[in-house]
Design a protein around this motif. Structure first.
Motif, PDB file in Angstrom:
ATOM      1  N   GLN A  46      18.462  -9.509   9.507  1.00 55.65           N
ATOM      2  CA  GLN A  46      19.340 -10.675   9.345  1.00 55.65           C
ATOM      3  C   GLN A  46      19.038 -11.730  10.399  1.00 55.65           C
ATOM      4  OE1 GLN A  46      23.206  -8.805   9.557  1.00 55.65           O
ATOM      5  NE2 GLN A  46      23.508  -9.109   7.361  1.00 55.65           N
ATOM      6  N   ALA A  47      18.837 -11.296  11.636  1.00 57.39           N
ATOM      7  CA  ALA A  47      18.527 -12.228  12.724  1.00 57.39           C
ATOM      8  C   ALA A  47      17.175 -12.897  12.492  1.00 57.39           C
ATOM      9  CB  ALA A  47      18.545 -11.507  14.064  1.00 57.39           C
ATOM     10  N   GLU A  48      16.207 -12.136  12.004  1.00 59.44           N
ATOM     11  CA  GLU A  48      14.889 -12.704  11.716  1.00 59.44           C
ATOM     12  C   GLU A  48      14.981 -13.771  10.633  1.00 59.44           C
ATOM     13  OE1 GLU A  48      11.817  -9.776  10.959  1.00 59.44           O
ATOM     14  OE2 GLU A  48      12.727  -8.436  12.445  1.00 59.44           O
ATOM     15  N   HIS A  49      15.728 -13.484   9.569  1.00 61.03           N
ATOM     16  CA  HIS A  49      15.904 -14.461   8.488  1.00 61.03           C
ATOM     17  C   HIS A  49      16.617 -15.706   9.007  1.00 61.03           C
ATOM     18  CE1 HIS A  49      14.321 -12.070   5.217  1.00 61.03           C
ATOM     19  NE2 HIS A  49      15.103 -11.054   5.554  1.00 61.03           N
ATOM     20  N   PHE A  50      17.657 -15.502   9.803  1.00 57.60           N
ATOM     21  CA  PHE A  50      18.402 -16.627  10.354  1.00 57.60           C
ATOM     22  C   PHE A  50      17.484 -17.498  11.211  1.00 57.60           C
ATOM     23  CE2 PHE A  50      21.018 -18.519  13.739  1.00 57.60           C
ATOM     24  CZ  PHE A  50      21.907 -19.260  12.968  1.00 57.60           C
ATOM     25  N   LYS A  51      16.713 -16.871  12.081  1.00 56.30           N
ATOM     26  CA  LYS A  51      15.817 -17.612  12.972  1.00 56.30           C
ATOM     27  C   LYS A  51      14.792 -18.413  12.167  1.00 56.30           C
ATOM     28  CE  LYS A  51      13.102 -16.976  17.138  1.00 56.30           C
ATOM     29  NZ  LYS A  51      12.740 -16.033  18.194  1.00 56.30           N
ATOM     30  N   ASN A  52      14.225 -17.806  11.130  1.00 61.31           N
ATOM     31  CA  ASN A  52      13.259 -18.511  10.275  1.00 61.31           C
ATOM     32  C   ASN A  52      13.907 -19.662   9.522  1.00 61.31           C
ATOM     33  OD1 ASN A  52      11.196 -16.787  11.076  1.00 61.31           O
ATOM     34  ND2 ASN A  52      11.522 -15.388   9.364  1.00 61.31           N
ATOM     35  N   ASP A  53      15.118 -19.436   9.004  1.00 66.12           N
ATOM     36  CA  ASP A  53      15.834 -20.502   8.292  1.00 66.12           C
ATOM     37  C   ASP A  53      16.163 -21.666   9.230  1.00 66.12           C
ATOM     38  OD1 ASP A  53      15.728 -19.023   5.964  1.00 66.12           O
ATOM     39  OD2 ASP A  53      17.821 -18.340   6.071  1.00 66.12           O
ATOM     40  N   VAL A  54      16.566 -21.348  10.455  1.00 65.91           N
ATOM     41  CA  VAL A  54      16.867 -22.396  11.438  1.00 65.91           C
ATOM     42  C   VAL A  54      15.604 -23.182  11.780  1.00 65.91           C
ATOM     43  CG1 VAL A  54      17.562 -22.807  13.836  1.00 65.91           C
ATOM     44  CG2 VAL A  54      18.933 -21.320  12.381  1.00 65.91           C
ATOM     45  N   ALA A  55      14.483 -22.488  11.953  1.00 64.85           N
ATOM     46  CA  ALA A  55      13.221 -23.171  12.269  1.00 64.85           C
ATOM     47  C   ALA A  55      12.845 -24.149  11.153  1.00 64.85           C
ATOM     48  CB  ALA A  55      12.112 -22.147  12.488  1.00 64.85           C
ATOM     49  N   ARG A  56      13.005 -23.724   9.886  1.00 60.15           N
ATOM     50  CA  ARG A  56      12.706 -24.620   8.760  1.00 60.15           C
ATOM     51  C   ARG A  56      13.655 -25.819   8.767  1.00 60.15           C
ATOM     52  NH1 ARG A  56      11.453 -19.870   6.185  1.00 60.15           N
ATOM     53  NH2 ARG A  56      13.544 -19.534   5.390  1.00 60.15           N
ATOM     54  N   LEU A  57      14.932 -25.555   9.021  1.00 65.99           N
ATOM     55  CA  LEU A  57      15.918 -26.638   9.035  1.00 65.99           C
ATOM     56  C   LEU A  57      15.616 -27.629  10.148  1.00 65.99           C
ATOM     57  CD1 LEU A  57      18.559 -27.797   7.871  1.00 65.99           C
ATOM     58  CD2 LEU A  57      19.788 -26.326   9.477  1.00 65.99           C
ATOM     59  N   ILE A  58      15.309 -27.129  11.323  1.00 66.43           N
ATOM     60  CA  ILE A  58      15.044 -28.003  12.465  1.00 66.43           C
ATOM     61  C   ILE A  58      13.810 -28.865  12.228  1.00 66.43           C
ATOM     62  CG2 ILE A  58      14.309 -27.980  14.898  1.00 66.43           C
ATOM     63  CD1 ILE A  58      16.270 -25.681  15.318  1.00 66.43           C
ATOM     64  N   SER A  59      12.840 -28.347  11.499  1.00 66.60           N
ATOM     65  CA  SER A  59      11.631 -29.131  11.224  1.00 66.60           C
ATOM     66  C   SER A  59      11.935 -30.389  10.415  1.00 66.60           C
ATOM     67  CB  SER A  59      10.584 -28.277  10.514  1.00 66.60           C
ATOM     68  OG  SER A  59      10.982 -27.980   9.194  1.00 66.60           O
ATOM     69  N   SER A  60      13.071 -30.400   9.725  1.00 67.84           N
ATOM     70  CA  SER A  60      13.461 -31.584   8.946  1.00 67.84           C
ATOM     71  C   SER A  60      14.368 -32.514   9.754  1.00 67.84           C
ATOM     72  CB  SER A  60      14.161 -31.167   7.660  1.00 67.84           C
ATOM     73  OG  SER A  60      15.442 -30.609   7.945  1.00 67.84           O
ATOM     74  N   GLU A  61      14.555 -32.205  11.040  1.00 67.77           N
ATOM     75  CA  GLU A  61      15.390 -33.003  11.950  1.00 67.77           C
ATOM     76  C   GLU A  61      16.772 -33.294  11.355  1.00 67.77           C
ATOM     77  OE1 GLU A  61      13.296 -36.367  13.558  1.00 67.77           O
ATOM     78  OE2 GLU A  61      11.451 -35.223  13.777  1.00 67.77           O
ATOM     79  N   PRO A  62      17.569 -32.245  11.137  1.00 68.31           N
ATOM     80  CA  PRO A  62      18.880 -32.416  10.506  1.00 68.31           C
ATOM     81  C   PRO A  62      19.892 -33.084  11.436  1.00 68.31           C
ATOM     82  CG  PRO A  62      18.690 -30.214  11.340  1.00 68.31           C
ATOM     83  CD  PRO A  62      17.342 -30.868  11.550  1.00 68.31           C
TER      84      PRO A  62
END
Length: 85
Positions: A46-62
């Protein structure tokens, strides 16, 4: 322990390298909903998925609102009451 996000609605804290080999060996993330006063701890896959999802989100400069909307997806899983000591 490292606070990775803090808004008026949510707080995310990353915990790394704690616990025994069989329990939280790589740490995890605590997500707190300040309005509901509830939290969840994600570890392992779960933590790995969360970290990957956050990295993708941050790349779009939310914006903060977009990041809060992302975290709102975890609200239904938050069963632990936040208590102050």
């Amino acid at each position: 322990m490292n606070m990775v996000y803090n808004s008026s609605n949510y707080c995310v804290v990353e915990f790394s390298d704690f616990g025994d080999v069989g329990e939280h060996p790589a740490g995890g993330f605590e997500i707190m909903d300040k309005g509901l006063r509830r939290e969840i701890f994600l570890d392992g896959k779960q933590a790995e998925h969360f970290k990957n999802d956050v990295a993708r989100l941050i790349s779009s400069e939310p914006s903060s609102d977009e990041f809060d909307d992302f975290l709102a997806n975890y609200t239904g899983l938050m069963t632990q009451v936040v208590a102050l000591h």
